[in-house]
Write an enzyme that holds these catalytic residues in place. Structure first.
Site, PDB file in Angstrom:
ATOM      1  N   CYS A  75      47.088 -34.367  21.802  1.00  0.00           N
ATOM      2  CA  CYS A  75      46.000 -33.992  20.968  1.00  0.00           C
ATOM      3  C   CYS A  75      45.738 -32.607  21.423  1.00  0.00           C
ATOM      4  O   CYS A  75      45.108 -32.301  22.670  1.00  0.00           O
ATOM      5  CB  CYS A  75      44.808 -34.996  21.629  1.00  0.00           C
ATOM      6  N   CYS A 220      41.388 -31.374  14.112  1.00  0.00           N
ATOM      7  CA  CYS A 220      42.328 -31.831  14.712  1.00  0.00           C
ATOM      8  C   CYS A 220      43.306 -30.689  14.823  1.00  0.00           C
ATOM      9  O   CYS A 220      43.910 -30.009  14.213  1.00  0.00           O
ATOM     10  CB  CYS A 220      43.280 -32.928  13.658  1.00  0.00           C
TER      11      CYS A 220
END
Length: 281
Positions: A75, A220
Site C-alpha cells: 500500500c 491509491c
C-alpha cells in the site's frame, strides 16, 4: 485488552496504525472487519501493522489488511504513513528506513512537513507476475465485461496487482459499475486494483482507483505508480508526472529499467485506545 492506535491518512486514503512491537495482539479477519466498520468500529480503508523485521538488515516489517480483512502485499499511501508513524513514535531515529513487505523491501525517506519519498521498487509487467490469465504477452489486453462491454487494459504489478485503463474523463467514468467487474474478473485469480486514468498532458494525469477488497478510495499510491508507469512505457507521459486523485496529488518518477519513486504527504488525525474485547465479542 486496550490497544493504542493512531488514525492517519495519505490524501484521504485512511488508516489505523498499530504498533505491535511495543504491544501485543492477535487480530483475526472478523476482528479487522469490525474495526473497519465506519458506524460500529473505527473505520479505515486499511489497517497497518508495525512488527519486528524477519531479517537483520531491515528496520521493520509492514503488514497491510484491507477493510474486508484480507491481507495484501503493498500500500503506497500506507507506507508513507508507516514511515512517519515509526519515526514520531520513536521506534527509530532514522529518517530513511528499510521496510519489509509481502512484496519485498521498500525504502521510505522522511522529508519536511510530513512529506515522504518512497522507493517503491521495480514494476512488473509479465502476466504471471500480476497474476493475469492470458495466452500471450501483449502491450494491451481486452477485458470482456457484462452487457457486451469491454475495456482495453494494461497490467502492472507494483507489489500488488493493477489493471489500468485510459478514459476520456475520470469524472464521468462509470467506476461504480466497471470497477467491481474488473476487480473480481476471472482473469485475475488474486483479484486486482482497477485504475481509470485520464491523461491531461504528458506531465499530468487524473486517476480514480477501485481498490481490491476496499472499493473506490480517495487515493491509491500503488495505483498512481501503476498508472504513471503504464503511460510512461507507452510513450504517453514524461518520466516525471503529477497524479491528481480525489484526495490530492502525488509525484511519480520512473525511468525504464529503474525503480519507481513516489512522493506525497501524510497526516496524523488522532490517537486513541481501542478495547479489543468489544471487537472480538
Amino acid at each position: 485488552m486496550l490497544l493504542e492506535f493512531t488514525k492517519m491518512h495519505g490524501l484521504g486514503n485512511d488508516f489505523v496504525v498499530l504498533d505491535l512491537i511495543s504491544q501485543r495482539a492477535y487480530l483475526d479477519t472478523t476482528t479487522i472487519q469490525r474495526m473497519a466498520d465506519r458506524h460500529f468500529g473505527i473505520g479505515f480503508d486499511q489497517l497497518l501493522i508495525v512488527e519486528p523485521p524477519d531479517y537483520p538488515n531491515v528496520d521493520f516489517k509492514y503488514r497491510i489488511f484491507n477493510a474486508d480483512g484480507s491481507e495484501v502485499e503493498q500500500c503506497g499511501n500506507g507506507v508513507r504513513c508507516f514511515a512517519r508513524f515509526v519515526h514520531e513514535r520513536q521506534l527509530t531515529k532514522k529518517t530513511k528506513i528499510k521496510v519489509q513487505t509481502k512484496a519485498g523491501i521498500v525504502e521510505p525517506e522522511l522529508g519536511p512537513n510530513g512529506w515522504v519519498r518512497v522507493n517503491m521498487g521495480y514494476p512488473k509487467f509479465m502476466p504471471h507476475e500480476i497474476p493475469f490469465v492470458t495466452e500471450e504477452f501483449e502491450a494491451l489486453y481486452t477485458l470482456e465485461l457484462a452487457n457486451e462491454q469491454s475495456l482495453k487494459i494494461d497490467v502492472v504489478n507494483m507489489g500488488n496487482p493493477h489493471a489500468v485503463t485510459i478514459v476520456p474523463d475520470v469524472l464521468t467514468a462509470d467506476v461504480a459499475t466497471m470497477g467491481p467487474q474488473v476487480e473480481s474478473h476471472v482473469r485475475f485469480p488474486q483479484r486486482v486494483n482497477a485504475g481509470f486514468m485520464q491523461i491531461v498532458d504528458e506531465k499530468h494525469i487524473r486517476l480514480r482507483v477501485f481498490e481490491r477488497g476496499v472499493g473506490e478510495t480517495l487515493a491509491c499510491g500503488t495505483g498512481a505508480c501503476a498508472a504513471a508507469v503504464s503511460g510512461m512505457r507507452r510513450g504517453l507521459l514524461a518520466n516525471e508526472v503529477e497524479v491528481e486523485l480525489a484526495g490530492g496529488k502525488l509525484q511519480i518518477a520512473w525511468q525504464e529499467g529503474d525503480v519507481v519513486w513516489m512522493t506525497g504527504p501524510t497526516a496524523n488525525v488522532y490517537e486513541g485506545r481501542l478495547d479489543l474485547r468489544y471487537f472480538q465479542s
